[in-house]
Write an enzyme that holds these catalytic residues in place. Structure first.
Site, short mmCIF file in Angstrom:
data_model
loop_
_atom_site.label_atom_id
_atom_site.label_comp_id
_atom_site.label_asym_id
_atom_site.label_seq_id
_atom_site.Cartn_x
_atom_site.Cartn_y
_atom_site.Cartn_z
N CYS A 43 0.93 -1.06 -0.03
CA CYS A 43 0.00 0.04 0.03
C CYS A 43 0.93 1.20 0.19
O CYS A 43 2.08 1.17 0.54
CB CYS A 43 -1.00 0.00 1.39
SG CYS A 43 -2.22 1.30 1.13
N ASP A 45 0.29 3.80 1.72
CA ASP A 45 0.35 4.17 3.11
C ASP A 45 1.91 4.36 3.75
O ASP A 45 2.78 3.68 3.63
CB ASP A 45 -0.33 3.12 3.93
CG ASP A 45 -0.73 3.87 5.26
OD1 ASP A 45 0.07 4.33 5.97
OD2 ASP A 45 -1.79 3.72 5.61
N ARG A 47 2.79 4.71 6.43
CA ARG A 47 3.10 3.75 7.76
C ARG A 47 3.91 2.66 7.39
O ARG A 47 4.19 1.88 8.54
CB ARG A 47 1.97 3.66 8.68
CG ARG A 47 1.48 5.05 9.23
CD ARG A 47 0.04 5.10 9.83
NE ARG A 47 -0.86 4.66 8.92
CZ ARG A 47 -2.18 4.26 9.09
NH1 ARG A 47 -2.57 4.59 10.28
NH2 ARG A 47 -3.17 3.96 8.03
N HIS A 99 -2.55 -4.42 4.80
CA HIS A 99 -2.35 -4.09 6.27
C HIS A 99 -3.77 -3.72 7.14
O HIS A 99 -4.77 -3.43 6.20
CB HIS A 99 -1.45 -2.97 6.29
CG HIS A 99 -2.03 -1.69 5.87
ND1 HIS A 99 -2.41 -0.54 6.52
CD2 HIS A 99 -2.28 -0.97 4.42
CE1 HIS A 99 -2.47 0.43 5.65
NE2 HIS A 99 -2.72 0.25 4.60
N CYS A 102 -6.26 0.04 6.83
CA CYS A 102 -5.93 0.62 5.73
C CYS A 102 -7.26 1.40 5.26
O CYS A 102 -8.16 1.30 5.13
CB CYS A 102 -5.99 -0.58 4.52
SG CYS A 102 -5.59 -0.02 2.94
ZN LIG Z 1 -3.64 1.17 2.96
#
Ligand SMILES: [Zn+2]
Ligand SMILES: [Zn+2]
Lengths: 208, 221
Positions: A43, A45, A47, A99, A102
């Site tokens: 992803c 993302d 993090r 994850h 998400c």
């Molecule tokens: Zn995500």
């Protein structure tokens, strides 16, 4: 605003100095080429920096990251990454990592409009949610539902990958394997997605 | 047979390594800051969107010294931003309209295999349509590139490709509208060099380019 930018440029100089103190020929060796053993599809993302969470070294993971780690059939962007990594770089494994928490999976629990582009991108994930409605309804809360949607989405992506011509060829010619992972943000831990009934008992989830 | 078993063993080991490393990393983070993962799981508000190459040698966060939560990431072959590509476009839309990133960095790198492949006179199958975008960058800058040779030519194509992708980012409605309202995100073009491990700022002129492209690509109203 420039401070924020200086932050990364300073970070880069620090990284470079640290790396060279450790190994003066590091970048020289890197410049000769790459032979990563894993293609990581994760992803976008912020993090989940794959190299950090796997404590990997530059050169080890070939990386594609997009909204909700999707591999949609007909997406030429992801297909190009797969083709290049599998046929040309000959990676040994393809990993799709979803994850918990998400944003893409959470957004797919409903149909709120996010913008035309995002809505088109997430359409297949929302379809998954509709397809698995009764299973999702039975879960205690939206957190649990989002995790389940993330898992289903990883599986869906793996199904698409299995049908990619390069993956099919490499799986039969040289034993390329495809794996599904979920990264638990609250724990910082990766776990392997086991497919019920098809688990191979060696801790690896492989659909082949 | 023996070889097959060995390959299997190797695959298992390289697979296990990822998990072992991950466990070690997670333990170390928790030891440093017991709330680290709990805080992270609450949400993200990254300042940066990074659009970089899938190349394994350029882990964005590692080379910029950023930690988890700081940078939203899209990586594809040769860091391209194509207007009909829903994949990259949805990343830009999410990062700009929902996460409100302040900076968008398009980062290429010298010695990019994607750029090299694009300039190879060869049918590369499914890669053709993707790499065509790089040939188009060449065509746009043919005069300049044709004065160069060898490595210098490739290096310059890598840089020009980054600058064109910066322009492509700015052609999106999400970026133009957000910028008109908030004066961010600001777009930057960088190149990573393996020779010295440093990022080179190509000094992409956000304000001038915006004015320039909006003559034709204005999507603000
Ligand atoms: Zn995500
Ligand atoms: Zn590259």
């Amino acid at each position: 605003m420039t401070d924020v930018l200086d932050h990364i440029l300073t970070g880069n100089r620090h990284y470079r100095n640290q790396t060279l103190t450790h190994d003066p020929t590091f970048f020289d060796t890197l410049s000769k080429g790459q032979s990563p053993s894993v293609l990581w599809i994760g992803c976008a993302d912020s993090r989940i920096p794959e190299t950090t969470i796997c404590a990997s070294q530059p050169g080890e993971l070939f990386v594609h990251r997009n909204i909700a780690n999707c591999v949609h059939a007909g997406d030429i962007n992801a297909a190009s990454v797969v083709e290049y990594a599998v046929t040309h770089l000959k990676v040994k494994k393809v990993v799709v990592c979803g994850h918990t928490s998400c944003g893409g999976a959470v957004a797919s629990l409903g149909d709120a409009e996010l913008g035309e582009v995002l809505d088109s991108w997430l359409h297949p994930v929302r379809e998954l949610r509709r397809k698995h409605k009764s299973e999702l309804d039975a879960l205690p809360d939206d957190n649990a539902r989002a995790v389940r949607v993330a898992e289903l989405n990883v599986r869906q992506s793996i199904e698409v990958l299995r049908r990619h011509p390069a993956v099919r060829r490499a799986a039969s010619d040289r034993g390329l394997t495809v794996h599904g992972l979920i990264y638990d943000l609250g724990l910082g831990e990766l776990r392997v997605l086991e497919e019920s009934g098809k688990g191979k008992g060696n801790g690896l989830w492989s659909p082949n | 047979m023996a070889e097959k078993a060995q390959v299997k063993k190797y695959l298992q080991e390289s697979h296990d390594k990822i998990f072992e490393n991950n466990r070690k990393w997670a333990d170390a983070q928790s030891a440093k800051d017991p709330q680290f993962f709990e805080e992270l799981s609450k949400g993200q508000s990254p300042n940066y969107l990074w659009i970089g190459c899938a190349d394994s040698r350029i882990p964005a966060e590692a080379i910029t010294g950023l930690g988890p939560g700081e940078m939203f990431i899209h990586r594809n072959i040769a860091n391209l931003v194509c207007n009909v590509d829903l994949n990259a476009m949805s990343v830009v839309e999410y990062a700009v309209s929902h996460l409100k990133v302040k900076h968008i960095i398009v980062c290429g790198h010298y010695g990019c295999g994607g750029v090299k492949a694009a300039m190879t006179p060869q049918d590369l199958g499914i890669l053709n349509p993707w790499l065509r975008n790089i040939r188009d960058v060449y065509r746009l800058h043919e005069k300049e590139l044709d004065t160069l040779e060898g490595e210098a030519k490739y290096d310059r194509l890598v840089e020009l490709n980054v600058l064109e992708q910066c322009r492509n980012v700015m052609k999106t409605a999400a970026v133009q509208k957000c910028f008109a309202e908030n004066e961010f995100p600001v777009v930057h073009g960088w190149v990573f060099g393996f020779k010295d491990g440093l990022l080179k700022d190509l000094k992409f002129d956000h304000a001038a380019t915006l004015k320039d492209i909006q003559k034709i690509y204005n999507l603000t109203s």
